[in-house]
Design a protein around this motif. Structure first.
Motif, mmCIF file in Angstrom:
data_model
loop_
_atom_site.group_PDB
_atom_site.id
_atom_site.type_symbol
_atom_site.label_atom_id
_atom_site.label_comp_id
_atom_site.label_asym_id
_atom_site.label_seq_id
_atom_site.Cartn_x
_atom_site.Cartn_y
_atom_site.Cartn_z
ATOM 1 N N ARG A 31 12.206 3.895 1.571
ATOM 2 C CA ARG A 31 13.307 3.639 2.033
ATOM 3 C C ARG A 31 13.884 5.801 1.657
ATOM 4 O O ARG A 31 12.887 6.389 0.757
ATOM 5 C CB ARG A 31 14.581 3.172 1.306
ATOM 6 N N ALA A 32 14.666 5.643 2.666
ATOM 7 C CA ALA A 32 14.746 7.347 1.855
ATOM 8 C C ALA A 32 15.296 7.339 0.719
ATOM 9 O O ALA A 32 16.464 6.800 0.259
ATOM 10 C CB ALA A 32 15.909 8.332 2.944
ATOM 11 N N ALA A 57 2.224 7.925 11.462
ATOM 12 C CA ALA A 57 2.362 8.075 9.759
ATOM 13 C C ALA A 57 3.275 8.731 8.715
ATOM 14 O O ALA A 57 4.182 8.661 8.210
ATOM 15 C CB ALA A 57 1.396 7.940 9.093
ATOM 16 N N MET A 58 3.036 10.470 9.286
ATOM 17 C CA MET A 58 3.887 11.388 8.362
ATOM 18 C C MET A 58 5.518 11.212 9.633
ATOM 19 O O MET A 58 6.373 12.012 8.693
ATOM 20 C CB MET A 58 3.214 12.487 8.778
ATOM 21 N N MET A 59 5.926 10.824 10.435
ATOM 22 C CA MET A 59 7.143 10.009 11.157
ATOM 23 C C MET A 59 8.013 9.635 9.775
ATOM 24 O O MET A 59 8.823 9.629 9.861
ATOM 25 C CB MET A 59 6.971 10.383 11.535
ATOM 26 N N ILE A 60 7.214 8.246 9.574
ATOM 27 C CA ILE A 60 7.463 7.707 8.723
ATOM 28 C C ILE A 60 7.730 8.547 7.408
ATOM 29 O O ILE A 60 8.929 8.140 6.935
ATOM 30 C CB ILE A 60 6.724 6.496 8.501
ATOM 31 N N LEU A 61 7.106 9.057 6.632
ATOM 32 C CA LEU A 61 6.942 9.614 5.292
ATOM 33 C C LEU A 61 7.885 10.736 5.222
ATOM 34 O O LEU A 61 8.629 10.768 4.196
ATOM 35 C CB LEU A 61 5.643 9.887 4.980
ATOM 36 N N SER A 81 1.750 -17.709 -3.772
ATOM 37 C CA SER A 81 2.492 -17.353 -4.530
ATOM 38 C C SER A 81 3.580 -17.062 -4.154
ATOM 39 O O SER A 81 4.651 -16.664 -4.147
ATOM 40 C CB SER A 81 2.730 -16.230 -6.158
ATOM 41 N N GLY A 82 3.495 -15.991 -3.070
ATOM 42 C CA GLY A 82 4.183 -15.198 -1.403
ATOM 43 C C GLY A 82 4.721 -14.014 -2.096
ATOM 44 O O GLY A 82 6.245 -13.669 -1.496
ATOM 45 N N ASP A 83 3.896 -13.680 -2.498
ATOM 46 C CA ASP A 83 4.105 -12.142 -2.921
ATOM 47 C C ASP A 83 3.800 -11.355 -1.836
ATOM 48 O O ASP A 83 2.026 -10.638 -1.779
ATOM 49 C CB ASP A 83 3.034 -12.307 -4.744
ATOM 50 N N THR A 84 4.897 -11.365 -0.901
ATOM 51 C CA THR A 84 4.223 -10.065 0.022
ATOM 52 C C THR A 84 3.962 -9.803 0.157
ATOM 53 O O THR A 84 3.036 -8.502 0.807
ATOM 54 C CB THR A 84 5.270 -10.476 1.624
ATOM 55 N N GLU A 85 4.785 -8.439 -0.749
ATOM 56 C CA GLU A 85 4.262 -7.091 -1.107
ATOM 57 C C GLU A 85 2.937 -6.820 -1.610
ATOM 58 O O GLU A 85 2.262 -5.921 -1.044
ATOM 59 C CB GLU A 85 5.342 -6.152 -1.948
ATOM 60 N N SER A 86 2.351 -7.370 -2.659
ATOM 61 C CA SER A 86 1.256 -7.108 -3.338
ATOM 62 C C SER A 86 0.387 -7.387 -2.265
ATOM 63 O O SER A 86 -0.624 -6.950 -2.127
ATOM 64 C CB SER A 86 1.015 -8.026 -4.555
ATOM 65 N N LEU A 87 0.852 -8.373 -1.090
ATOM 66 C CA LEU A 87 -0.366 -8.962 -0.457
ATOM 67 C C LEU A 87 -0.349 -7.727 0.185
ATOM 68 O O LEU A 87 -1.517 -7.659 1.059
ATOM 69 C CB LEU A 87 0.140 -10.269 0.573
ATOM 70 N N ILE A 88 0.399 -7.413 1.195
ATOM 71 C CA ILE A 88 -0.043 -5.879 2.284
ATOM 72 C C ILE A 88 -0.171 -4.883 1.359
ATOM 73 O O ILE A 88 -1.385 -4.418 2.046
ATOM 74 C CB ILE A 88 2.155 -5.259 2.609
ATOM 75 N N MET A 89 0.036 -5.108 0.473
ATOM 76 C CA MET A 89 -0.994 -3.378 -0.918
ATOM 77 C C MET A 89 -2.030 -3.876 -0.309
ATOM 78 O O MET A 89 -3.275 -2.958 -0.470
ATOM 79 C CB MET A 89 -0.073 -3.327 -2.247
ATOM 80 N N THR A 95 9.359 -7.023 6.958
ATOM 81 C CA THR A 95 9.897 -7.023 5.783
ATOM 82 C C THR A 95 10.934 -5.537 5.223
ATOM 83 O O THR A 95 11.499 -5.553 4.257
ATOM 84 C CB THR A 95 9.114 -6.862 4.315
ATOM 85 N N GLY A 96 10.280 -4.482 6.290
ATOM 86 C CA GLY A 96 10.717 -3.135 6.270
ATOM 87 C C GLY A 96 9.830 -2.374 4.888
ATOM 88 O O GLY A 96 11.028 -1.602 4.725
ATOM 89 N N ASP A 97 8.680 -2.523 5.004
ATOM 90 C CA ASP A 97 7.407 -2.041 4.238
ATOM 91 C C ASP A 97 7.665 -0.576 4.734
ATOM 92 O O ASP A 97 6.658 -0.513 4.953
ATOM 93 C CB ASP A 97 7.418 -3.064 3.894
ATOM 94 N N LEU A 98 8.172 0.746 4.579
ATOM 95 C CA LEU A 98 8.016 1.654 5.439
ATOM 96 C C LEU A 98 6.163 2.609 5.144
ATOM 97 O O LEU A 98 6.043 2.662 5.491
ATOM 98 C CB LEU A 98 8.984 2.779 5.062
ATOM 99 N N TRP A 99 6.601 2.485 3.192
ATOM 100 C CA TRP A 99 5.484 3.102 2.589
ATOM 101 C C TRP A 99 4.272 2.203 3.546
ATOM 102 O O TRP A 99 3.254 3.045 3.273
ATOM 103 C CB TRP A 99 5.109 2.876 1.508
ATOM 104 N N ASN A 100 3.851 0.998 2.852
ATOM 105 C CA ASN A 100 2.592 0.434 3.235
ATOM 106 C C ASN A 100 2.483 0.273 5.491
ATOM 107 O O ASN A 100 1.611 0.340 5.420
ATOM 108 C CB ASN A 100 2.546 -0.954 3.559
#
Length: 816
Positions: free
Chosen positions: A377-378, A559-563, A486-494, A526-531
């Motif tokens: 997020r910003a 990608a750069m627009m998001i970042l 374990s349902g760790d979606t953040e680590s799964l995406i990464m 999930t709204g994970d803009l970084w990944n």
């Protein structure tokens, strides 16, 4: 030279206190350092080894053109940590797939520099072998070492640091002829600005200094009390305290015990809360006020009093200022005081409590970095960057927490620290050290599967950064399986993101597409803009490798627009490099130049040596393609220097290859072939060698004798990295000097013999007076493509302007 900050030649701290006495020691040591490569200052803690070494080093900077570098080893544990600290001090980075020790020794092989290795007592045995290897492989490196005992190196000059000159025994002589007396008076005035000493006072001070054996730190500790205790009383207390520490036969003092006893004397005169705080501060390598306020308060020690107590302890010389970081003053305990206070903490039964508090704060710092580095997020970039620089500032404390966790077998806390520190280890080129710590804690066992999976994914990220794609895939897949359970979606995406990068590098394109499709679906859900941005960037890299440059540009731009919306400058910088590579590959030189230059501005602020070198090389290549030879040499030489200084051989090879191409186009054929051979040799050591002997001359109009080319190539292939770098820098310097060009064009062959069909067509349109845009519209190509062709025409002909191209075309048209 391209715009840059002049490289530092030393990292010595500013001396906040006056330096009193030791003039003869200083001059003798400087002469000794000129004659011997290893000088070790020996003596007990408090004798003044560090202060003297730093003063000698400051005076010696003119003798070491490649710098004087302080390496603090007081907190070091283990051989790898010694090497890592030396490498950090001299600016050498970890290189993928290579032991840091080899990288360090290669980088220092031709440098004439001085390493000041301070506080070596805890690692003395390990240090001997490290120093022996550096001395053997780096013949122009010198060592200035401080330790309680000699290191026992061959050719080591041992300097037993004496106390300051003692007070004169004759009462009629001036006591201020003694360095110890002068130091006492100076520090007494610092503690009590109104302090004055008459003749009787000076004689009492002389007695005090005599009782202290003129040991500098003991003198400073005692002098700090003149505001509260009368001089005669100080003298009496010390005589009673230390008289048993002097031999009745020789009169010599047991200096190690004397230092401890004076620290004890000072400690006993503190107030209760000062004593409590002082012993609790021993859990820190160093600290700032905020850390002290979070860790030390408890029971009789309220948080509100920490600042005043710190000021009081500093005025007693029991803590010292250690510079400033992030706008905060840093403090530390002198090594002898820290050792003494650690024992007091144990005696008070508080060691475990406050080490746990210390580790808790370190975990918060590490986890804050992990959170802000990838928070989708910003967020103001300054806030993200602050968490990164905080880790740099606290890295000694973080290492202490890691070591303590390992000693206790606390795998869970150790892995939490590792997960949090992963972004720092990757972006700061500490991936080998990070991998070692992860492996240590993963081996212990007894950790919840969710945390183990998260840690394994981060371990895979470190392996990918290290270039070990096989292990990255192996441990990454194992970690992903646990994260799914374990349902760790953040680590799964990464994890899927980083394994997709590995797949692209290994040309497993279909598997990469599958992973990226899953990442984008989950990230958007999930709204994970970084990944999401990272996945788009990887899609851009994949499209570039497959030759679909238009699609690559779309992915990178999205990608750069998001970042940019997140204000994530580091991410923007990384994407710009990828977009620049794609633009360069499709011939859009203006876009490539814009990408590389913007990323370069970002990398100059906080990027690693590898990324900075990469951007500089990109700007240099584009400048060459546009015919700006001097600018190309400027940026490519800086890229070479960055990689060479950091010990990054792949970066050196890339810079040598680019310089070779520019040199070949400028007619410097012998140098170009030598650099081509050198670049091929380095690449053969670091990966598959793909270059051929003739590649530097491809695209040039060389029609000379081919016989010497192979010999020149072989000469370059036999060069070591330092010789090749020196040759390249000589070529770039020569290439910057403007050389006269003929004003007439009749020396150039006919256009149809010199140019490709497309270049000839564009040259005729230039001769007709048409602009790049007009030519592009007529030929249905982009203006950037026109510019690239014109740059190629100039390179082949030696022209520098459109007028020369037009005149050449006219001359040959009229002669037909």
């Amino acid at each position: 030279m391209a715009p840059q900050t002049a490289p530092a030649r030393q990292n010595l701290p500013l001396d906040s206190d006056s330096f009193i006495g030791r003039e003869r020691d200083l001059s003798d040591l400087l002469r000794l350092l000129d004659a011997d490569r290893v000088v070790t200052l020996c003596g007990v803690n408090g004798i003044g080894k560090t202060r003297l070494a730093l003063r000698v080093a400051a005076h010696a900077t003119g003798s070491f053109p490649d710098g004087v570098w302080l390496v603090e080893l007081t907190q070091a544990r283990g051989r790898d940590e010694i090497i890592a600290r030396v490498a950090t001090a001299v600016g050498v980075a970890e290189e993928a797939g290579r032991d840091l020790e080899y990288t360090l020794r290669d980088a220092l092989a031709r440098r004439r520099l001085l390493l000041v290795l301070d506080g070596c007592g805890p690692v003395l045995e390990l240090l001997a072998d490290v120093c022996h290897r550096i001395l053997a492989d780096c013949p122009t490196v010198s060592l200035l070492i401080t330790a309680e005992e000699p290191v026992r190196l061959e050719g080591e000059a041992i300097w037993r640091v004496p106390p300051l000159s003692p007070p004169p025994r004759e009462k009629e002589r001036d006591p201020t002829s003694s360095e110890a007396v002068r130091l006492f008076v100076d520090r007494a005035r610092a503690a009590s600005p109104g302090f004055t000493a008459d003749a009787d006072d000076l004689r009492t001070i002389a007695d005090i200094c005599g009782a202290l054996d003129s040991i500098p730190y003991c003198v400073e500790l005692v002098a700090a009390w003149v505001r509260r205790i009368p001089l005669p009383e100080i003298a009496q207390q010390l005589r009673e305290r230390v008289q048993d520490l002097y031999s009745r036969h020789s009169g010599a003092a047991d200096r190690a015990r004397l230092v401890i006893e004076v620290i004890r004397w000072s400690y006993e005169r503190l107030g209760r809360r000062e004593r409590i705080l002082l012993r609790r501060l021993s859990v820190f390598a160093d600290w700032d006020l905020e850390l002290a306020e979070r860790v030390c308060p408890d029971g009789p020690l309220p948080e509100a009093e920490i600042l005043d107590l710190l000021s009081s302890l500093a005025s007693r010389a029991l803590i010292t200022l250690n510079g400033e970081a992030q706008g905060r003053v840093r403090y530390r305990l002198p090594s002898a005081v820290r050792r003494f206070m650690a024992h007091r903490l144990t005696e008070a039964g508080e060691e475990e409590t406050f080490r746990l508090r210390h580790r808790e704060q370190m975990m918060l710092i590490a986890e804050e970095l992990s959170r802000t580095a990838v928070l989708g997020r910003a967020m103001p970039w300054a806030q993200r960057y602050s968490s990164w620089t905080r880790v740099i500032t606290e890295y000694d404390n973080l290492r202490e927490a890691l070591h303590w966790s390992r000693e206790r077998g606390d795998a869970e806390e150790g892995l939490r620290l590792c997960v949090g520190l992963c972004p720092f280890w990757v972006t700061g080129s500490h991936f080998i050290e990070g991998g070692v710590w992860n492996d240590r804690f993963l081996e212990i066992g007894g950790v919840a599967e969710a945390l183990r999976g998260r840690a394994m994914v981060r371990r895979a990220e470190l392996a990918r950064a290290e270039g070990d794609h096989r292990y990255a895939s192996e441990i990454g897949e194992a970690g992903l399986a646990r994260c799914r359970v374990s349902g760790d979606t953040e680590s799964l995406i990464m994890g899927q993101n980083l394994l997709a990068m590995v797949d692209v590098r290994e040309h497993a394109y279909d598997r990469a597409r599958e992973r990226l499709s899953e990442v984008l679906e989950l990230a958007r859900k999930t709204g994970d803009l970084w990944n999401e941005a990272v996945a788009l960037g990887t899609q851009g890299m994949l499209a570039t490798q497959c030759g679909d440059f238009a699609r690559a540009d779309v992915h990178y731009s999205t990608a750069m627009m998001i970042l940019r919306g997140m204000d994530h400058r580091w991410g923007v910088g990384a994407m710009l490099v990828g977009q620049g590579i794609a633009a360069e590959a499709r011939g859009d030189l203006a876009a490539a130049d814009r990408c590389y230059r913007e990323s370069l501005d970002i990398q100059r602020d906080f990027g690693s040596a590898a990324e900075l070198s990469r951007c500089l090389a990109g700007v240099g290549r584009v400048a060459h393609a546009l015919g700006a030879t001097t600018q190309a040499f400027d940026y490519l030489s800086e890229s070479l220097l960055q990689s060479h200084t950091a010990g990054l051989r792949r970066g050196v090879a890339a810079a040598l290859a680019s310089i070779a191409r520019v040199a070949a186009s400028e007619g410097m054929v012998d140098g170009a072939c030598r650099l081509g051979g050198a670049a091929a040799a380095i690449r053969g050591e670091t990966g598959p060698a793909t270059a051929t002997r003739s590649w530097p001359l491809k695209g040039t109009a060389y029609d000379g004798d081919p016989a010497p080319l192979s010999a020149w190539w072989d000469e370059g292939y036999a060069m070591d990295v330092d010789e090749a770098a020196s040759l390249a820098l000589h070529i770039t310097e020569t290439g910057r000097v403007p050389r006269p060009r003929p004003s007439r064009v009749d020396h150039v062959k006919a256009p149809e013999e010199t140019l490709t069909r497309r270049e000839h067509e564009i040259a005729r349109l230039v001769g007709a007076g048409k602009s790049n845009r007009a030519i592009a519209e007529e030929l249905f190509i982009t203006p950037a493509t026109v510019a690239r062709h014109i740059a190629n025409i100039n390179r082949k002909t030696g022209f520098t302007s459109r007028k020369q191209i037009a005149a050449w075309i006219d001359d040959h048209t009229l002669s037909q």
